[in-house]
Motif scaffolding. Structure first.
Motif, PDB file in Angstrom:
ATOM      1  N   GLN A 292      34.693  45.157  40.980  1.00  0.00           N
ATOM      2  CA  GLN A 292      33.668  45.999  40.350  1.00  0.00           C
ATOM      3  C   GLN A 292      33.539  47.297  41.146  1.00  0.00           C
ATOM      4  N   PHE A 293      33.895  48.441  40.615  1.00  0.00           N
ATOM      5  CA  PHE A 293      34.462  48.706  39.297  1.00  0.00           C
ATOM      6  C   PHE A 293      35.646  49.625  39.531  1.00  0.00           C
ATOM      7  N   ALA A 294      36.732  49.064  40.071  1.00  0.00           N
ATOM      8  CA  ALA A 294      37.890  49.869  40.468  1.00  0.00           C
ATOM      9  C   ALA A 294      39.147  49.005  40.453  1.00  0.00           C
TER      10      ALA A 294
ATOM     11  N   ASN B 146      42.829  53.364  41.653  1.00  0.00           N
ATOM     12  CA  ASN B 146      42.678  53.708  40.231  1.00  0.00           C
ATOM     13  C   ASN B 146      43.853  54.491  39.640  1.00  0.00           C
TER      14      ASN B 146
ATOM     15  N   GLY C 279      28.588  48.608  35.583  1.00  0.00           N
ATOM     16  CA  GLY C 279      29.493  49.755  35.708  1.00  0.00           C
ATOM     17  C   GLY C 279      30.827  49.556  35.004  1.00  0.00           C
ATOM     18  N   HIS C 280      30.881  48.614  34.069  1.00  0.00           N
ATOM     19  CA  HIS C 280      32.142  48.318  33.367  1.00  0.00           C
ATOM     20  C   HIS C 280      32.759  49.564  32.742  1.00  0.00           C
ATOM     21  N   PHE C 281      31.915  50.427  32.176  1.00  0.00           N
ATOM     22  CA  PHE C 281      32.426  51.622  31.497  1.00  0.00           C
ATOM     23  C   PHE C 281      33.128  52.580  32.453  1.00  0.00           C
ATOM     24  N   GLU C 282      32.861  52.454  33.746  1.00  0.00           N
ATOM     25  CA  GLU C 282      33.482  53.346  34.727  1.00  0.00           C
ATOM     26  C   GLU C 282      34.823  52.827  35.234  1.00  0.00           C
ATOM     27  N   MET C 283      35.172  51.607  34.877  1.00  0.00           N
ATOM     28  CA  MET C 283      36.376  50.995  35.438  1.00  0.00           C
ATOM     29  C   MET C 283      37.603  51.440  34.655  1.00  0.00           C
ATOM     30  N   ARG C 284      38.009  52.651  34.919  1.00  0.00           N
ATOM     31  CA  ARG C 284      39.158  53.246  34.241  1.00  0.00           C
ATOM     32  C   ARG C 284      40.146  53.752  35.293  1.00  0.00           C
TER      33      ARG C 284
END
Length: 276
Positions: free
Chosen positions: A141-143, A186, A249-254
């Motif tokens: 979370q979240f990387a 990332n 922070g799921h939406f940030e895991m890009r």
């Protein structure tokens, strides 16, 4: 004198039947478009074949079902008395009860056996080629923590007890195999046309490694080391996303997945500094 009066069908029944017939027409129009993201992997053509097969077969069942339903509404709707409908014989009833089961089984299992298993076998069951570029990806979370083995071709050992904010993978820095490991956050860099083997792990909760253009989607499960491989066929930068709800922070895991010509990849790899 016989009563030959022809009863007119009410407008609402005609409209309802027309609506039933319109639904599959709209579904076919939208489903016929090329809605998949551009393909960038070798095995992805098999995945696309399965999707198109399911779309065509299930879409055909949708069209047939709505055509029959619309006909029933138009032909038999509005009756004052609806009696129990029975087939001519019990044998006929059993036959028409089994026919839909057989058709759906052939559509589902036939597609899996004929189209799906060869793709599954290549993606998971077969060993990665010897010239594969091996990349370890550890989700958290979240990387995405990305590690290359360096010139020695060996990954340094890790230990969960060593994990800290400054040491997210718990690397054993005293081990010689760790000293040339390359760490990236990332972003993943791979060569065009060579097999890429992913060693996928998770250090906290469920995540999902998702590369839409490569038709790759694999859950990262804590306590499991999951391996799979594929061959990139298109140069470019593509999105890496987490497809499993993993927290606030799921939406940030890009992340970014870069595919380079082989010479450029080797140049990039030689310019990277080992983990310190």
């Amino acid at each position: 004198m016989a009563n030959n009066v022809v009863r007119k069908r009410p407008l609402h029944r005609i409209l309802l039947a027309a609506g039933m017939w319109l639904i599959p027409v709209v579904a076919v129009i939208f489903g016929a478009g090329n809605w998949l993201p551009p393909l960038a992997s070798e095995h992805g053509a098999g995945i696309d074949g399965i999707l198109r097969y399911l779309l065509i077969t299930v879409g055909a069942l949708l069209v047939i079902g709505h055509l029959v339903l619309g006909y029933f509404i138009l032909r038999f709707g509005g009756q004052e008395r609806v009696g129990p409908f029975r087939m001519p014989s019990a044998r006929t009833e059993r036959m028409w009860s089994l026919v839909p089961v057989v058709i759906l089984a052939l559509v589902a299992e036939g597609g899996v056996l004929v189209l799906g298993l060869p793709v599954w076998d290549k993606f998971y069951a077969s060993a990665a080629p010897a010239d594969s570029v091996v990349i370890e990806v550890t989700a958290e979370q979240f990387a995405w923590n990305v590690r290359y083995s360096g010139p020695d071709g060996k990954f340094g050992p890790t230990d969960p007890k060593r994990i800290t904010l400054n040491e997210p993978l718990g690397l054993d820095r005293s081990d010689p195999a760790t000293k040339d490991d390359i760490l990236v956050l990332n972003e993943i860099w791979v060569p065009l046309g060579l097999p890429v083997q992913i060693l996928l792990r998770s250090k906290d909760t469920l995540h999902s490694f998702f590369l839409p253009n490569f038709r790759v989607k694999q859950d990262a499960v804590p306590g499991m080391n999951i391996q799979f491989w594929f061959v990139p066929t298109k140069v470019g930068t593509f999105e890496l996303a987490c497809a499993e709800l993993c927290g606030l922070g799921h939406f940030e895991m890009r992340g970014l997945f870069h595919v380079l010509p082989r010479e450029e990849f080797q140049k990039w790899l030689s310019e990277q500094s080992p983990a310190q």
